[in-house]
Design a protein around this motif. Structure first.
Motif, PDB file in Angstrom:
ATOM      1  N   UNK A  94       0.721  -1.145   0.032  1.00 28.21           N
ATOM      2  CA  UNK A  94      -0.161  -0.090  -0.150  1.00 28.21           C
ATOM      3  C   UNK A  94       0.823   1.186  -0.169  1.00 28.21           C
ATOM      4  N   UNK A  95       1.996   1.175   0.874  1.00 23.87           N
ATOM      5  CA  UNK A  95       2.851   2.310   0.852  1.00 23.87           C
ATOM      6  C   UNK A  95       3.541   2.356  -0.559  1.00 23.87           C
ATOM      7  N   UNK A  96       3.776   1.684  -1.184  1.00 23.10           N
ATOM      8  CA  UNK A  96       4.572   1.621  -2.425  1.00 23.10           C
ATOM      9  C   UNK A  96       3.440   2.158  -3.469  1.00 23.10           C
ATOM     10  N   UNK A  97       2.097   1.876  -3.538  1.00 22.89           N
ATOM     11  CA  UNK A  97       1.148   2.280  -4.382  1.00 22.89           C
ATOM     12  C   UNK A  97       0.828   3.924  -4.056  1.00 22.89           C
ATOM     13  N   UNK A  98       0.972   4.149  -2.946  1.00 15.70           N
ATOM     14  CA  UNK A  98       0.617   5.738  -2.382  1.00 15.70           C
ATOM     15  C   UNK A  98       1.767   6.728  -2.454  1.00 15.70           C
ATOM     16  N   UNK A 103       7.307   4.421 -11.412  1.00 19.04           N
ATOM     17  CA  UNK A 103       5.960   3.921 -12.159  1.00 19.04           C
ATOM     18  C   UNK A 103       5.965   2.248 -12.164  1.00 19.04           C
ATOM     19  N   UNK A 104       7.019   1.886 -12.503  1.00 20.03           N
ATOM     20  CA  UNK A 104       7.027   0.501 -12.638  1.00 20.03           C
ATOM     21  C   UNK A 104       7.097  -0.457 -11.131  1.00 20.03           C
ATOM     22  N   UNK A 105       7.248   0.469 -10.297  1.00 17.05           N
ATOM     23  CA  UNK A 105       7.149  -0.138  -8.968  1.00 17.05           C
ATOM     24  C   UNK A 105       5.775  -0.080  -8.447  1.00 17.05           C
ATOM     25  N   UNK A 106       5.296   0.911  -8.760  1.00 19.24           N
ATOM     26  CA  UNK A 106       3.788   1.045  -8.373  1.00 19.24           C
ATOM     27  C   UNK A 106       2.836   0.018  -9.159  1.00 19.24           C
ATOM     28  N   UNK A 107       3.526  -0.109 -10.493  1.00 18.78           N
ATOM     29  CA  UNK A 107       2.481  -1.322 -11.024  1.00 18.78           C
ATOM     30  C   UNK A 107       2.672  -2.744 -10.862  1.00 18.78           C
ATOM     31  N   UNK A 108       3.861  -2.951 -10.052  1.00 22.02           N
ATOM     32  CA  UNK A 108       4.577  -4.271  -9.575  1.00 22.02           C
ATOM     33  C   UNK A 108       4.656  -4.452  -7.908  1.00 22.02           C
TER      34      UNK A 108
END
Length: 170
Positions: A94-98, A103-108
């Protein structure tokens, strides 16, 4: 390029001991990497090969690959704040996405799939390889920003080879 690294192509006889000894495979890998870097240069000596091997000895003797997840942010204070949240049972994904600016980290979900030594920028690699599986790093500064790294899993790296052995003379 790869053939000159095999003992038979160096004028040596391949013995049963060499085939069963993992160090011979490791030595050939070190020799191959060194030759690849010096492919256009003449005069590669045994001393050159030994020096090249010694420089990266850990890579050859204990090859390891890592699978990690990370959060990338632009400033240290934000990274420290995220680390505190993780320490207090914050949801890493959740912390990654927020928060991640990658961008690639958010997607993965922050996942960086399997990588070996010399595949990442030095600061990231040094921190990641020091962690045990399941551990989280302090903020790590790289040219990209500040990372919080979680090592998910470590596994031995392997060398996969095949060859045809032709017996010459008896």
């Amino acid at each position: 390029l790869f053939m000159h690294c095999l003992p038979a192509h160096r004028g040596e006889e391949i013995s049963e001991n060499m085939l069963n000894h993992p160090q011979s495979v490791v030595w050939d890998e070190a020799e191959n990497r060194m030759h690849a870097q010096k492919a256009l240069m003449d005069g590669v000596t045994e001393e050159d090969i030994q020096a090249f091997y010694d420089k990266d000895k850990e890579y050859y003797e204990n090859p390891t690959e890592l699978q990690v997840a990370h959060i990338l942010v632009v400033d240290k204070e934000e990274a420290e704040s995220l680390l505190e949240q993780i320490k207090n049972d914050g949801d890493f994904t959740k912390l990654v996405k927020e928060n991640s600016v990658d961008q690639s980290s958010i997607e993965n979900d922050g996942l960086i799939d399997w990588f070996a030594k010399n595949d990442m920028v030095p600061e990231f690699e040094k921190a990641a390889f020091k962690l045990q599986s399941g551990e989280t790093s302090l903020p790590v500064e790289t040219p990209f920003g500040f990372h919080i790294i979680q090592t998910l899993e470590k596994r031995p790296n392997s060398v996969s080879t095949r060859h045809i052995l032709i017996k010459v003379g008896q």
